[in-house]
Write a protein that holds these residues in place. Sequence first.
Motif, PDB file in Angstrom:
ATOM      1  N   ASP A 113       0.895  -0.982   0.174  1.00  0.00           N
ATOM      2  CA  ASP A 113       0.219  -0.047   0.183  1.00  0.00           C
ATOM      3  C   ASP A 113       0.916   1.254   0.100  1.00  0.00           C
ATOM      4  OD1 ASP A 113      -2.182   1.497  -0.004  1.00  0.00           O
ATOM      5  OD2 ASP A 113      -2.831   1.323   2.039  1.00  0.00           O
ATOM      6  N   LEU A 159     -11.685   7.496   5.443  1.00  0.00           N
ATOM      7  CA  LEU A 159     -12.167   8.690   4.666  1.00  0.00           C
ATOM      8  C   LEU A 159     -13.042   9.418   5.488  1.00  0.00           C
ATOM      9  CD1 LEU A 159     -12.234   7.687   0.924  1.00  0.00           C
ATOM     10  CD2 LEU A 159     -10.699   9.081   2.059  1.00  0.00           C
ATOM     11  N   GLU A 199      -8.363   6.536  -5.200  1.00  0.00           N
ATOM     12  CA  GLU A 199      -9.473   5.893  -4.534  1.00  0.00           C
ATOM     13  C   GLU A 199      -9.343   4.487  -4.931  1.00  0.00           C
ATOM     14  OE1 GLU A 199      -9.883   8.596  -6.252  1.00  0.00           O
ATOM     15  OE2 GLU A 199     -10.833  10.185  -4.982  1.00  0.00           O
ATOM     16  N   PRO A 229       1.241   4.885   1.549  1.00  0.00           N
ATOM     17  CA  PRO A 229       0.748   5.954   2.641  1.00  0.00           C
ATOM     18  C   PRO A 229       0.506   7.229   2.330  1.00  0.00           C
ATOM     19  CG  PRO A 229       3.017   5.346   3.010  1.00  0.00           C
ATOM     20  CD  PRO A 229       2.648   4.307   1.899  1.00  0.00           C
ATOM     21  N   SER A 230       1.178   7.522   1.244  1.00  0.00           N
ATOM     22  CA  SER A 230       1.290   8.888   0.762  1.00  0.00           C
ATOM     23  C   SER A 230       0.203   9.318  -0.292  1.00  0.00           C
ATOM     24  CB  SER A 230       2.635   9.565   0.375  1.00  0.00           C
ATOM     25  OG  SER A 230       3.102   8.570  -0.644  1.00  0.00           O
ATOM     26  N   LEU A 255      -9.913  11.345  13.962  1.00  0.00           N
ATOM     27  CA  LEU A 255      -8.952  11.183  12.878  1.00  0.00           C
ATOM     28  C   LEU A 255      -7.598  11.137  13.274  1.00  0.00           C
ATOM     29  CD1 LEU A 255      -8.229  10.853  10.011  1.00  0.00           C
ATOM     30  CD2 LEU A 255      -8.342  13.104   9.530  1.00  0.00           C
ATOM     31  N   MET A 261      -6.356   2.675  -2.873  1.00  0.00           N
ATOM     32  CA  MET A 261      -6.218   2.998  -1.117  1.00  0.00           C
ATOM     33  C   MET A 261      -6.637   1.535  -0.642  1.00  0.00           C
ATOM     34  SD  MET A 261      -7.519   6.824  -0.397  1.00  0.00           S
ATOM     35  CE  MET A 261      -9.012   6.448  -1.224  1.00  0.00           C
ATOM     36  N   GLU A 320      -4.848   8.238  13.223  1.00  0.00           N
ATOM     37  CA  GLU A 320      -3.491   8.556  12.815  1.00  0.00           C
ATOM     38  C   GLU A 320      -2.401   8.208  13.908  1.00  0.00           C
ATOM     39  OE1 GLU A 320      -2.637   9.158   9.658  1.00  0.00           O
ATOM     40  OE2 GLU A 320      -4.276   9.876   8.904  1.00  0.00           O
ATOM     41  N   SER A 368      -2.291   4.600  14.042  1.00  0.00           N
ATOM     42  CA  SER A 368      -1.311   3.762  13.023  1.00  0.00           C
ATOM     43  C   SER A 368       0.379   4.153  13.212  1.00  0.00           C
ATOM     44  CB  SER A 368      -1.848   4.650  11.485  1.00  0.00           C
ATOM     45  OG  SER A 368      -3.065   4.618  11.412  1.00  0.00           O
ATOM     46  N   HIS A 380      -5.793   1.164   3.518  1.00  0.00           N
ATOM     47  CA  HIS A 380      -5.797   1.968   4.830  1.00  0.00           C
ATOM     48  C   HIS A 380      -6.642   3.224   4.588  1.00  0.00           C
ATOM     49  CE1 HIS A 380      -5.034   3.308   8.819  1.00  0.00           C
ATOM     50  NE2 HIS A 380      -4.516   4.445   8.384  1.00  0.00           N
ATOM     51  N   GLU A 381      -6.342   4.181   3.910  1.00  0.00           N
ATOM     52  CA  GLU A 381      -6.910   5.178   3.761  1.00  0.00           C
ATOM     53  C   GLU A 381      -8.326   5.433   3.258  1.00  0.00           C
ATOM     54  OE1 GLU A 381      -5.583   8.362   4.601  1.00  0.00           O
ATOM     55  OE2 GLU A 381      -3.700   7.230   4.850  1.00  0.00           O
ATOM     56  N   HIS A 436      -3.921   9.228  -1.993  1.00  0.00           N
ATOM     57  CA  HIS A 436      -5.288   9.260  -1.963  1.00  0.00           C
ATOM     58  C   HIS A 436      -5.984   8.809  -3.277  1.00  0.00           C
ATOM     59  CE1 HIS A 436      -5.220  10.732   2.405  1.00  0.00           C
ATOM     60  NE2 HIS A 436      -4.108  11.467   2.127  1.00  0.00           N
TER      61      HIS A 436
END
Length: 315
Positions: A200, A217, A207, A202-203, A224, A210, A228, A231, A212-213, A205
């Motif tokens: 995955d 959402l 759709e 992590p940086s 949030l 993704m 974070e 995580s 984890h993200e 977004h």
Amino acid sequence: MSMAGIVGAVVQPVLIVTGAPVLVGMMRQVRARLEGRAGAGVMQPWRDLRKLFGKERITPRGTSEVFRVAPLVLVATTLVVTVVAPFVTTDSAVDPAADLFAVVALLALGAVALALAGLDTGTAFGGMGASREMTILALVEPTLLVAIFALSVRVGSTNLAAIVSATVHDPGRVISPASLLAAVALIVVIIAETGRLPVDNPSTHLELTMVHEAMILEYAGPDLALVELASAMRLSVFLGLLANLFLPWGVATTAAPLALLVGVVALVVKIGVLGALLAAGEVFLAKLRLFRVPELLAGSFLLALLAVGASFFLA
């Protein structure tokens, strides 16, 4: 319950909670420098958390208590692991909870809670992320159990503190075939569990990519921030377990102040070095296509099985 275990139960959670966001910031900085960027700074994750904690809590319409409780469960389960696992000292304040199966179950419980929260939103992305997360979790958890079990065979116990203590007193275990195979399998597990490349990104977004993200959402504000923070704590916990299971030097075996100080410094250095290596490796990796991820995880499970076989036959 020894004095070293009690001190560890106090020091370890404080160290992981305060240091986890700094670790994430350091990894982002390493990656930015290698990519030719300035980066946002090592303390940026803490600034983001402070801003999120100061905002109003907002929950989507139609969600249940599952969505609201999931961040707390994620933080709480990770916090319990930081209390019982042997990070700074080889003793545990709650020795029965330091068992391999208990620790893995606690980590899995937090991931399941977040996946349920993603489903609770009723959105397409939340369901997609939860489905992907459960697929990865179903492949990763057996590998995690088997890889660490390979280390426990010669010790005769699945207690993590006993495994670390045995390695401290017999450093030759580190270069055994079983340990090397288990280490590689565990590294792949950590990459998958913490949502790093190539499993995955992590940086991103995007759709359709993704994992984890996609599940978080709909979270905002303090919720949030908790997700974070948890995580980042899970990343520190996994790297700490990897460091102490295979490179346990510096871990305090007594409650002497100097030994505890060395244990704290050793943990910080080992996690920092592993985090930097992980971030540097990500610069040269591309994200795998989703249907290729099970092949990678199946390969790590095979390595874990070979580690168990090697621990029995080459002991």
